[in-house]
Scaffold this active site. Structure first.
Site, PDB file in Angstrom:
ATOM      1  N   SER A   1       0.892  -1.019   0.021  1.00 29.58           N
ATOM      2  CA  SER A   1       0.154  -0.034   0.038  1.00 29.58           C
ATOM      3  C   SER A   1       0.853   1.164   0.107  1.00 29.58           C
ATOM      4  CB  SER A   1      -1.057   0.105   1.202  1.00 29.58           C
ATOM      5  OG  SER A   1      -1.759  -1.236   1.031  1.00 29.58           O
TER       6      SER A   1
ATOM      7  N   HIS B   1       0.492   3.491   4.750  1.00 27.68           N
ATOM      8  CA  HIS B   1      -0.618   4.162   3.427  1.00 27.68           C
ATOM      9  C   HIS B   1      -0.134   5.611   3.696  1.00 27.68           C
ATOM     10  CE1 HIS B   1      -2.684   0.322   4.539  1.00 27.68           C
ATOM     11  NE2 HIS B   1      -3.295   0.685   3.444  1.00 27.68           N
TER      12      HIS B   1
END
Length: 404
Positions: free
Chosen positions: A278, A343
């Site tokens: 991610s 993230h």
């Protein structure tokens, strides 16, 4: 693309294209060295108000007045490039780029097309394209905000090399996931399996001295639901970006996002492991979305508002899943489930380094001051995180979960 006339004149001009000659003033006015000073003098003659812009009509007049000193092919290309300015104006930097041939490959490609003019007709109006040509045109409109860049890309793209970086990374991630799924006997929420963290690719805070884990964690995913969205975004966003900007630039943004993600976790969520790609995916997607917003009027991709909304919803759902999993009761206490902070590290890279890369198609990044500012910021963060990992855990007397 249409029919091309006989390439005879273009071939004859090829050697000239290798060193497209610059416009020169009279000999007595020629500056000794700095070519950009020469262009500034010419530009100011047509911009007495010092607005930083001249109309394309004035630019055409400048070319007409120096036509005897220009190769005919170069003159045609420059006139066509001037016509393609949608707002009817040329800024000073664009003027310098055109006149000093900063984009030599693009000029050479245009000249090699013979007498084909890059006229003001939009690329979307080209008829009779085959499937591969329509795909290249689609990619151009998906990623580039300026019509002139889209035409240059469309003319010059050869699919050699193909977008190998994103495809290779994606295949490796899928292969590792399938292998782990078979060995663990579990494909959904693999991360809840007691033996999941024993894999030597996962980043674990107790094993942070094993430097490869800051990168290899991308080949481990929490489950098929985690892998699925990352793979879709890598292929739908990463592959077109790599086709336009090349494996080196897109690979740099991706890897920078991956490393920033794991380092961000080691600083902000010190007891948690990290898995999934991610960080790299969010770096690419964030850079792409930011580039669309910053060039909203120029981006001509269809349904861009709807598609941005869908992308943001998907990213938010994936981020929400990661947050939920992080605070869900762990399957292997006292170690928590993997962190979601990677993230955020990827997003930070995307809206800094990534945006600079995407906004400078076919321009040298080392010539952009903003690039060096963001590189310096990223370097400072990496050095800070390294020292944090060396000293902070001891100084804070943090109780870490035992190694898997």
């Amino acid at each position: 693309m249409g029919e091309h006339p006989s390439p005879g004149p273009a071939v004859a001009a090829c050697a000239e294209a290798e060193r497209i000659e610059e416009l020169e003033p009279e000999a007595e006015e020629r500056p000794p060295v700095a070519p950009e000073d020469h262009w500034k003098v010419l530009f100011d003659q047509f911009d007495p108000g010092n607005t930083g812009y001249i109309s394309t009509g004035k630019f055409r007049s400048l070319l007409e007045s120096h036509s005897s000193k220009l190769d005919p092919h170069k003159r045609e290309v420059l006139l066509a490039l001037a016509d393609s300015q949608a707002d009817g104006q040329i800024g000073y930097q664009d003027f310098v780029n055109l006149m000093s041939n900063k984009r030599s490959n693009s000029f050479r490609q245009a000249i090699l097309q013979g007498n084909r003019r890059l006229c003001s007709k939009a690329l979307l109006e080209e008829k009779g394209l085959n499937l591969s040509q329509r795909l290249i045109r689609h990619v151009a409109y998906e990623t580039l905000p300026r019509e002139i860049d889209r035409k240059w890309y469309y003319d010059s793209y050869t699919c050699c090399p193909p977008p190998w970086f994103m495809i290779t990374v994606t295949l490796l991630e899928v292969a590792f996931f399938l292998y782990n799924g078979v060995s663990l006997g579990q494909f959904v929420l693999q991360v809840t399996h007691p033996r999941y963290l024993k894999n030597s690719l996962v980043y674990h805070p107790q094993l942070r001295a094993q430097a490869w884990r800051y990168l290899t964690y991308i080949f481990m995913h929490a489950g098929i639901e985690h892998l699925g969205l990352n793979v879709v975004l890598q292929l739908l966003v990463g592959v077109p970006l790599e086709m336009v900007h090349g494996a080196t630039r897109i690979g740099l943004v991706y890897v920078a996002g991956v490393v920033a993600g794991s380092l961000a976790v080691s600083v902000a969520d010190m007891t948690a492991p990290v898995v999934g790609s991610s960080g790299g995916v969010y770096a690419l997607v964030s850079a792409h979305l930011a580039n669309i917003v910053m060039n909203w009027s120029g981006m001509k991709c269809q349904f861009k508002l709807l598609r941005m909304a869908v992308a943001l919803i998907c990213m938010s759902m994936e981020f929400g899943r990661a947050v939920w999993l992080r605070f869900h009761p762990s399957a292997y206490p006292p170690c928590p489930h993997p962190s979601f902070v990677a993230h955020l590290g990827g997003v930070a890279v995307g809206i800094t380094l990534g945006v600079v890369v995407l906004r400078n198609y076919e321009q040298r990044l080392q010539d952009q001051s903003l690039w060096w500012i963001f590189v310096a910021m990223y370097t400072v963060f990496v050095l800070f995180a390294v020292f944090w990992n060396i000293f902070a855990y001891t100084l804070l007397d943090l109780k870490l979960p035992p190694p898997p």
